[in-house]
Design a protein around this motif. Sequence first.
Motif, short mmCIF file in Angstrom:
data_model
loop_
_atom_site.label_atom_id
_atom_site.label_comp_id
_atom_site.label_asym_id
_atom_site.label_seq_id
_atom_site.Cartn_x
_atom_site.Cartn_y
_atom_site.Cartn_z
N ILE B 3 -13.72 -8.27 31.88
CA ILE B 3 -13.72 -7.11 32.76
C ILE B 3 -15.00 -6.31 32.54
O ILE B 3 -15.41 -6.09 31.41
CB ILE B 3 -12.46 -6.26 32.53
CG1 ILE B 3 -12.33 -5.21 33.62
CG2 ILE B 3 -12.46 -5.58 31.19
CD1 ILE B 3 -10.94 -4.73 33.78
N GLU B 4 -15.63 -5.96 33.63
CA GLU B 4 -16.87 -5.18 33.53
C GLU B 4 -16.76 -3.94 34.40
O GLU B 4 -16.52 -4.04 35.60
CB GLU B 4 -18.05 -6.01 34.06
CG GLU B 4 -18.44 -7.17 33.16
CD GLU B 4 -19.44 -8.07 33.86
OE1 GLU B 4 -20.62 -8.02 33.50
OE2 GLU B 4 -19.02 -8.81 34.77
N THR B 24 -17.63 -3.19 28.93
CA THR B 24 -17.12 -4.53 29.19
C THR B 24 -16.12 -4.93 28.12
O THR B 24 -16.18 -4.48 26.98
CB THR B 24 -18.24 -5.60 29.17
OG1 THR B 24 -18.88 -5.52 27.91
CG2 THR B 24 -19.21 -5.41 30.29
N LEU B 25 -15.19 -5.77 28.51
CA LEU B 25 -14.18 -6.27 27.58
C LEU B 25 -13.80 -7.67 28.01
O LEU B 25 -13.59 -7.93 29.18
CB LEU B 25 -12.94 -5.38 27.62
CG LEU B 25 -11.76 -5.83 26.76
CD1 LEU B 25 -11.99 -5.46 25.31
CD2 LEU B 25 -10.46 -5.22 27.25
N SER B 26 -13.76 -8.59 27.03
CA SER B 26 -13.30 -9.93 27.41
C SER B 26 -11.97 -10.24 26.74
O SER B 26 -11.56 -9.55 25.79
CB SER B 26 -14.37 -10.96 27.04
OG SER B 26 -14.83 -10.73 25.73
N GLY B 27 -11.32 -11.25 27.24
CA GLY B 27 -10.01 -11.64 26.73
C GLY B 27 -10.09 -11.93 25.23
O GLY B 27 -11.10 -12.41 24.73
N GLY B 28 -9.00 -11.62 24.52
CA GLY B 28 -9.00 -11.89 23.09
C GLY B 28 -9.73 -10.86 22.26
O GLY B 28 -9.91 -11.04 21.07
N ALA B 60 -15.66 -5.24 37.93
CA ALA B 60 -15.64 -6.67 38.25
C ALA B 60 -14.72 -7.39 37.27
O ALA B 60 -14.73 -7.10 36.07
CB ALA B 60 -17.04 -7.24 38.18
N LEU B 61 -13.90 -8.29 37.79
CA LEU B 61 -13.06 -9.14 36.96
C LEU B 61 -13.61 -10.55 37.04
O LEU B 61 -13.70 -11.11 38.14
CB LEU B 61 -11.62 -9.12 37.45
CG LEU B 61 -10.84 -7.84 37.32
CD1 LEU B 61 -9.43 -8.03 37.86
CD2 LEU B 61 -10.79 -7.38 35.88
N ALA B 158 0.28 -10.00 31.64
CA ALA B 158 -0.93 -9.19 31.71
C ALA B 158 -2.04 -9.85 30.91
O ALA B 158 -1.78 -10.43 29.86
CB ALA B 158 -0.66 -7.80 31.16
N SER B 159 -3.27 -9.78 31.42
CA SER B 159 -4.37 -10.33 30.63
C SER B 159 -5.21 -9.22 30.01
O SER B 159 -5.99 -9.46 29.12
CB SER B 159 -5.23 -11.26 31.47
OG SER B 159 -5.52 -10.66 32.71
N ILE B 160 -5.05 -8.01 30.51
CA ILE B 160 -5.65 -6.84 29.87
C ILE B 160 -4.55 -5.81 29.68
O ILE B 160 -3.84 -5.49 30.63
CB ILE B 160 -6.75 -6.20 30.76
CG1 ILE B 160 -7.86 -7.20 31.10
CG2 ILE B 160 -7.30 -4.94 30.11
CD1 ILE B 160 -8.90 -7.36 30.06
N ILE B 161 -4.39 -5.29 28.48
CA ILE B 161 -3.39 -4.25 28.26
C ILE B 161 -4.09 -2.99 27.77
O ILE B 161 -4.87 -3.03 26.82
CB ILE B 161 -2.33 -4.70 27.23
CG1 ILE B 161 -1.58 -5.92 27.76
CG2 ILE B 161 -1.34 -3.57 26.96
CD1 ILE B 161 -0.44 -6.38 26.86
#
Lengths: 348, 496
Positions: B3-4, B24-28, B60-61, B158-161
């Motif tokens: 996510i940006e 920005t944040l990425s999965g995990g 942006a996802l 959910a992929s972002i919490i």
Amino acid sequence: METEVVKSNKNFFSWFRAKWTDVPLFSIGIAFLIMVILQTLVLGFDYDSVGSWFQSWLNNWINILRNNAGIGIIALGMTLVIMTGGIDLAVGSTLVMTGAFAMILLDTGTRGILGILGMTGFPAFVVTIILVVLAGYLLGSLIGLSITKGKVPPFIVTLGAMMIFRSVTQHFMQGYNPKVPMEFLQIASFKIGNYMIMPIIYWAIITYILYFVSKRTTFGRQIIAVGSNERAAKLSGVNVEKVKLRVYALMGLLVSIAALIQVSRIGSMDFSNAGRGMEMDAIAAAVVGGTSMMGGRGFIMGTVFGMLIIAVMNNLLNLFGVPPFLREAFKGIIVIGAVLLQRKEKAS
Amino acid sequence: MLIEMKNIRKSFGSNNVLKDVSFTLSGGEICALLGENGAGKSTLMNILGGVHQMDDGTIALDGNQVQFSTPAQSQEAGIAFIHQELNLINDLPIYENMFLGRELITKRGSLDLERMIRETEDVFQQMNVNLNPKTMVHDLDASYKQIVEICRAMMMKASIIIMDEPTTSLTDQEIERVFTMMRTLKDNNVGIIFISHKLNEVLQVCEKFIVLRDGQLVEEGMVSEVTTDDLARFMVGYDVRTEPLLREKRVGSEVLRVEGLTYKHTFRNIDFSIREGEILGVTGLLGDGRSELFQVIFGAEKMSSGKIFLNGKEVILKSTTQAINHGIAYLPRNRKENGIIKDMNIFENASIVTWPKFSKRGVIQTQQHEANFEKQRQALRIKMGKLTDSINSLSGGNQQKVVLAKWLSAGPKLLILDNPTQGVDVGAKEDIYDIILQLAEENIAVVVLSSEGQEIIRICDRALVMYHGVIQGEVAGEEMNLQNIMSLATGGQLTR
């Protein structure tokens, strides 16, 4: 030049909008003003005969105010009750009960209590007023106690009280038609300069007192605290039960005053119909005046205007010749419309 | 999922809440979002969650530009927002809450209770939660409600919490459980944005951090390279103290003593006393009964048995009004529910306790009262607009100071503070500590109830540690350290 005009218009609009949502009396006042202007137009303003126009305008107004004084007083009490987050459905029945009590005390026939005790005239009137007001206070306290000590919701307690008070009154007043002495009627019908305005004066005095109480006294402010956040109020040292008890007692007292006004206006009371629907009219006036049914928010002056808006509208419908059965519908529209207009923008 | 958020701007009226924030944040990844109250954290997250719309900027996802105009859209894109005020319906059982708004339905159109219960159980099992799905939500304490919300987000894949201060009302044990859960989520490639004021927790559970101050991103980096002191400094912009606040202690005569105090099943046989000028800490885990204990002492609840002595004389307190007349003040926990009255303005909130004191025959004497509040306002450094502004216009810290002001104007001899720094930012927290020390200096007996051991150690002279409704032990001086407090709070004994 033109852009400036547009800008100032926009400013005026935003100013108006802010006032409208933030100052409750602003919207209510404007609605009232529109009503009055309409009413004035309908009565037919005429330059040539300003004097007689004013006379009929004034007479019309005195009529409106006098007819609504009793319910107006009750609506004020209802406002305070609703501000604590409660409700009182029993006002109509309390009115009948205290009214019947007043008539029994005053009866000039053989069963009149004060008459039997040999008390007549002015002293009897004073004693009656004191006892009736006390009775109203006690009935209100009884409701208040059931709510605070008994922990029964106000809606339930007053629904029950509504049935009990009227039924008991009707039973005991069966076939008994007390006669109120003519002199007692002076309380409401005493004329000041040709105008019968005593009920209006009582209403005004009580409005002033309650306005002061709600704004400036510990009791008045604690009502808001209790209605807005009971837990926080309790933890701030507010005696929540006492505040509630006193509000319902005050409500009963105000109803008994309305009962005295009604008895002294007409000299009689129809025990099965008097005061029916009164609780709803009182609630409607409070709501139109900006009182929140959730508690915590309410305005004494708002309720006065709310009452008047409904009354002027009734008067207008009458002048327009709207069929009587339809009038209630307009009242309903006003109530819902008022709340719609006062609704705040969703806070962001 | 990546996510940006780029160049996000947002203003409410003339108030620029976010000024060009990118992140920005990425999965995990678990990223801490830090900042004082009013720094713009919530607004930024509300934009991501579709609650507010940004004025400018892009989201942006995985490289695809998106726009969320409702929370539902954001949820659909896989972003779950767990708000501080939990979105659970108290009068429904857990499983119905889990499926709220997307209930499972049988072929005949009725609710498919069995399947909802079963799927809830599956998630609970996966998350290692020991709860019966049929339990009513109002029977859960705050911590389990939080856990149910997290499970709901998981169930919605959910992929972002986004977690907004999830641990505020949790005990250490339960916090640990939430953290374990967060680590499981991370292993499942879920990205987490963790908003918290508790910097220790950030160090424990997060990898990345970003700090907002006045609507701008002022710092970002890896958690492993910083200390809590660094983080606190980033947040407020200057150095923040964390060492115990030492002071010269002068205790006077006994103010309060309780003997054998018992209240229903909540606490029993409580004995302790406190003297003038003393700061007594009371701590323990959630549900240890300390709040209830002091509510009884404050007269808000009726004790089952026991004795309360004020200044050596036994008193029976039947109402909070009586307690106030005896010089007791109680600042409750959960400011929103118990502390402030939202329909009243700042001044009224600050004066409600003293209405009876500053009134003549029931009529409030406003002038006298305003002068009194003005004194409090200066002493407590309350930042506010007009006296008649809504209490909601203040930040959490300033609201808390207003609540404190209402008690101080009553001139208490015994001041009970229940979680005084709850939901208060770092700067205001320090202010409140200073005030507490100042009050003790003025010979007031102060009781501080807190679940944060660090806080107790910093400001208290000695502390009682409660465990399941009894006082498990007392610590003071050298013995008053996190280890001892934790061991007592979990039912252990002091190690000497």
